[in-house]
Design a protein around this motif. Structure first.
Motif, PDB file in Angstrom:
ATOM      1  N   GLN A  74      21.567  40.245 -21.194  1.00  0.00           N
ATOM      2  CA  GLN A  74      20.786  40.414 -22.410  1.00  0.00           C
ATOM      3  C   GLN A  74      21.091  39.305 -23.420  1.00  0.00           C
ATOM      4  OE1 GLN A  74      18.495  42.647 -20.860  1.00  0.00           O
ATOM      5  NE2 GLN A  74      18.156  42.568 -23.074  1.00  0.00           N
ATOM      6  N   LYS A  75      22.372  38.953 -23.528  1.00  0.00           N
ATOM      7  CA  LYS A  75      22.731  37.838 -24.412  1.00  0.00           C
ATOM      8  C   LYS A  75      22.139  36.539 -23.881  1.00  0.00           C
ATOM      9  CE  LYS A  75      27.022  39.580 -26.452  1.00  0.00           C
ATOM     10  NZ  LYS A  75      28.482  39.347 -26.637  1.00  0.00           N
ATOM     11  N   ALA A  76      22.129  36.401 -22.567  1.00  0.00           N
ATOM     12  CA  ALA A  76      21.560  35.190 -21.961  1.00  0.00           C
ATOM     13  C   ALA A  76      20.077  35.087 -22.290  1.00  0.00           C
ATOM     14  CB  ALA A  76      21.777  35.201 -20.452  1.00  0.00           C
ATOM     15  N   LEU A  77      19.348  36.204 -22.141  1.00  0.00           N
ATOM     16  CA  LEU A  77      17.904  36.196 -22.431  1.00  0.00           C
ATOM     17  C   LEU A  77      17.633  35.926 -23.906  1.00  0.00           C
ATOM     18  CD1 LEU A  77      16.724  39.199 -20.227  1.00  0.00           C
ATOM     19  CD2 LEU A  77      16.128  36.789 -19.909  1.00  0.00           C
ATOM     20  N   SER A  78      18.421  36.540 -24.769  1.00  0.00           N
ATOM     21  CA  SER A  78      18.243  36.337 -26.199  1.00  0.00           C
ATOM     22  C   SER A  78      18.479  34.871 -26.579  1.00  0.00           C
ATOM     23  CB  SER A  78      19.205  37.243 -26.975  1.00  0.00           C
ATOM     24  OG  SER A  78      19.140  36.981 -28.350  1.00  0.00           O
ATOM     25  N   THR A  79      19.515  34.282 -25.992  1.00  0.00           N
ATOM     26  CA  THR A  79      19.836  32.880 -26.284  1.00  0.00           C
ATOM     27  C   THR A  79      18.779  31.950 -25.706  1.00  0.00           C
ATOM     28  OG1 THR A  79      22.171  33.527 -26.111  1.00  0.00           O
ATOM     29  CG2 THR A  79      21.709  31.192 -26.266  1.00  0.00           C
ATOM     30  N   LEU A  80      18.262  32.300 -24.534  1.00  0.00           N
ATOM     31  CA  LEU A  80      17.190  31.500 -23.937  1.00  0.00           C
ATOM     32  C   LEU A  80      15.928  31.547 -24.792  1.00  0.00           C
ATOM     33  CD1 LEU A  80      17.647  32.365 -20.161  1.00  0.00           C
ATOM     34  CD2 LEU A  80      17.762  30.069 -21.151  1.00  0.00           C
ATOM     35  N   ASP A  81      15.626  32.715 -25.341  1.00  0.00           N
ATOM     36  CA  ASP A  81      14.467  32.815 -26.240  1.00  0.00           C
ATOM     37  C   ASP A  81      14.630  31.888 -27.443  1.00  0.00           C
ATOM     38  OD1 ASP A  81      13.002  34.596 -24.745  1.00  0.00           O
ATOM     39  OD2 ASP A  81      13.857  36.371 -25.705  1.00  0.00           O
ATOM     40  N   THR A  82      15.866  31.800 -27.932  1.00  0.00           N
ATOM     41  CA  THR A  82      16.134  30.899 -29.055  1.00  0.00           C
ATOM     42  C   THR A  82      15.891  29.451 -28.662  1.00  0.00           C
ATOM     43  OG1 THR A  82      17.806  32.430 -29.936  1.00  0.00           O
ATOM     44  CG2 THR A  82      17.870  30.150 -30.719  1.00  0.00           C
ATOM     45  N   SER A  83      16.338  29.080 -27.467  1.00  0.00           N
ATOM     46  CA  SER A  83      16.129  27.695 -27.024  1.00  0.00           C
ATOM     47  C   SER A  83      14.638  27.397 -26.848  1.00  0.00           C
ATOM     48  CB  SER A  83      16.892  27.420 -25.719  1.00  0.00           C
ATOM     49  OG  SER A  83      16.342  28.138 -24.641  1.00  0.00           O
ATOM     50  N   VAL A  84      13.876  28.388 -26.378  1.00  0.00           N
ATOM     51  CA  VAL A  84      12.427  28.201 -26.232  1.00  0.00           C
ATOM     52  C   VAL A  84      11.789  27.964 -27.605  1.00  0.00           C
ATOM     53  CG1 VAL A  84      10.260  29.392 -25.689  1.00  0.00           C
ATOM     54  CG2 VAL A  84      12.167  29.462 -24.073  1.00  0.00           C
ATOM     55  N   LYS A  85      12.241  28.715 -28.593  1.00  0.00           N
ATOM     56  CA  LYS A  85      11.699  28.556 -29.948  1.00  0.00           C
ATOM     57  C   LYS A  85      12.032  27.175 -30.522  1.00  0.00           C
ATOM     58  CE  LYS A  85      11.848  33.495 -31.000  1.00  0.00           C
ATOM     59  NZ  LYS A  85      12.538  34.566 -31.778  1.00  0.00           N
ATOM     60  N   ILE A  86      13.152  26.616 -30.104  1.00  0.00           N
ATOM     61  CA  ILE A  86      13.528  25.282 -30.580  1.00  0.00           C
ATOM     62  C   ILE A  86      12.707  24.215 -29.871  1.00  0.00           C
ATOM     63  CG2 ILE A  86      15.398  23.576 -30.642  1.00  0.00           C
ATOM     64  CD1 ILE A  86      17.360  25.934 -30.947  1.00  0.00           C
ATOM     65  N   PHE A  87      12.553  24.370 -28.542  1.00  0.00           N
ATOM     66  CA  PHE A  87      11.878  23.340 -27.753  1.00  0.00           C
ATOM     67  C   PHE A  87      10.359  23.320 -27.966  1.00  0.00           C
ATOM     68  CE2 PHE A  87      15.600  23.666 -24.661  1.00  0.00           C
ATOM     69  CZ  PHE A  87      16.141  22.463 -25.070  1.00  0.00           C
ATOM     70  N   THR A  88       9.770  24.483 -28.246  1.00  0.00           N
ATOM     71  CA  THR A  88       8.299  24.560 -28.323  1.00  0.00           C
ATOM     72  C   THR A  88       7.694  23.626 -29.363  1.00  0.00           C
ATOM     73  OG1 THR A  88       8.298  26.836 -27.461  1.00  0.00           O
ATOM     74  CG2 THR A  88       6.342  26.095 -28.658  1.00  0.00           C
TER      75      THR A  88
END
Length: 473
Positions: free
Chosen positions: A296-310
């Protein structure tokens, strides 16, 4: 030695700088006319030239024209009282010869000219070594440092790396003696020594130098010649070295220590001020959570990276992040959620006109459908990936997506093929033999054909698949 490479975390996001930062503007010393008058080694040719062109030379001047370039430089150093410069130059030439002998015939250094046979390099050594010695005698250690740093910058070719490292080490020693620049040069020296240790594979030692570099630059406004602040450079170096340390920890299954180290790396990445680096640091932290089983922490952190990269339209970062999200969700059996995320990825890529990301999204979706046995959908997405790849003029990518199309088509073909095999009747056998002869698409189910109808290889069969055009032209 080569730079340290990541084994668990993606290597492509940890690119070390190709060269040392430029803390001062590099200058070059002049050519030495007194030593360059003759690079001719033949005594008879020199004597003939002197007799025809130069009259009234003293014995010393005549000897200068007969001596080797190195000897003339050494004699001039001694004549002017630069004994330390002479000793240092002589020591460097001897070290080069020792390195060459140690490497032996056939090595790269064996094929190179000796240092004493390269006048341009001898010019620079003469100029900056003597200036550094004069400054040292006067107690001007800032000038000593700057002359040594100029030499470190000058020897930046791969074959001269040992010379560059030598002068960076001299700078490090000299910087400790400087008391008039608020430790600015000391900070520079720690940065350069960190880069040397990192290149040599001494990651922990490099981290120590970078940490001191960071501490010395906190609150400063110092900038290199490109306009980057020293503190942002220190933060970037620490982000990279902490990530390399965490990579080794992940390799050794030290997951919690890796997470702790990657949090420090993320903090440094935020200090750099570049969102791309912050996105990469966030992505690496998410992988550590994944390897630690904290999904769950991995998914949450990945969502953050997606928001940065988009908003950055960063194709590579988005592709890695969405691929990791898909992997985690699939492992949890959340197929529908996986598809939803990948469809969002594909739409975002299409809206931003990121062709590479469109290919990546289609391949990810195609692979998931292929693994689930949904071969029609797999063929569709792989075909879209192939068509998009052709627009990028990237032949390896075209070949890769073409292979995916072939795999999906083969899997799809296995369904009717196995059906005909399992039927075990004459009509099915004829269909298989006809297919074997012309390798066209498999015919329809034999049970739908009248038993008394003759079927031959020459009769057309109704195709089950529509094959994408795989012509890359």
């Amino acid at each position: 030695m080569s730079r340290v490479k990541a084994n668990v975390l993606p290597q492509e996001i940890l690119q070390s700088p190709g060269e040392h930062p430029r803390f001062i503007k590099q200058t070059l010393g002049p050519s030495l006319d007194f030593a360059r008058i003759h690079l001719i080694k033949d005594k008879d040719v020199i004597d003939d030239y002197l007799a025809k062109n130069i009259k009234g030379l003293s014995k010393q001047e005549a000897a200068a024209n007969r001596n080797s370039y190195k000897k003339n430089i050494c004699i001039d150093m001694l004549r002017q009282g630069y004994h330390k410069s002479f000793s240092e130059l002589f020591s460097l030439i001897e070290k080069w010869n020792a390195l060459r002998e140690a490497a032996g015939p056939g090595s790269a250094i064996w094929q190179q000219k000796s240092l004493e046979e390269q006048p341009d390099k001898l010019d620079q050594l003469y100029h900056f070594l003597t200036r550094a010695e004069a400054a040292q005698r006067a107690g001007h250690y800032e000038e000593v440092y700057d002359n040594q740093l100029n030499l470190a910058y000058y020897f930046n070719d791969p074959e001269d790396k040992w010379l560059s490292n030598y002068f960076h080490e001299q700078c490090f020693n000299t910087a400790k003696l400087i008391t008039t620049d608020i430790r600015k040069r000391e900070a520079q020296a720690h940065a350069n020594m960190g880069l040397i240790k990192e290149e040599q594979g001494h990651v922990l030692k490099a981290a120590e130098y970078y940490e001191t570099f960071y501490d010395l630059t906190v609150g400063s406004t110092w900038k290199d010649v490109t306009g980057h602040t020293y503190n942002s450079l220190a933060s970037e170096y620490l982000w990279r070295i902490y990530t390399l340390l965490a990579d080794k920890m992940l390799e050794n299954k030290e997951h919690q220590q890796a997470i702790k180290t990657l949090k420090k790396a993320l903090k440094m990445a935020k200090n750099v001020g570049e969102m791309k680096i912050q996105g990469e640091a966030t992505y690496c932290l998410s992988l550590a959570y994944y390897f630690a089983g904290e999904y769950q922490k991995a998914l949450s952190t990945l969502d953050t990276s997606v928001k940065i990269f988009t908003p950055l339209c960063e194709s590579a970062g988005l592709s890695r992040a969405y691929a990791a999200i898909a992997k985690i969700l699939v492992s949890q059996g959340k197929a529908a959620e996986t598809m939803k995320h990948l469809e969002e990825f594909m739409k975002a890529a299409e809206n931003a006109h990121l062709s590479q990301s469109q290919v990546d999204a289609c391949v990810l979706l195609g692979n998931i459908y292929n693994e689930r046995g949904s071969y029609n959908e797999a063929c569709e997405y792989f075909s879209r990936a192939y068509e998009t790849a052709k627009t990028l003029n990237n032949l390896p990518l075209v070949d890769e997506t073409k292979a995916y199309c072939g795999i999906a088509k083969a899997h799809k073909l296995m369904v009717p093929f196995n059906s005909h095999i399992e039927a075990e009747d004459l009509i099915s056998l004829k269909y298989l033999l006809a297919w074997k002869e012309n390798r066209s698409d498999m015919c329809t189910d034999p049970l739908t054909v009248e038993p008394d109808k003759e079927t031959s290889a020459s009769e057309p069969c109704e195709p089950l698949l529509e094959t994408p055009d795989l012509d890359p032209s």
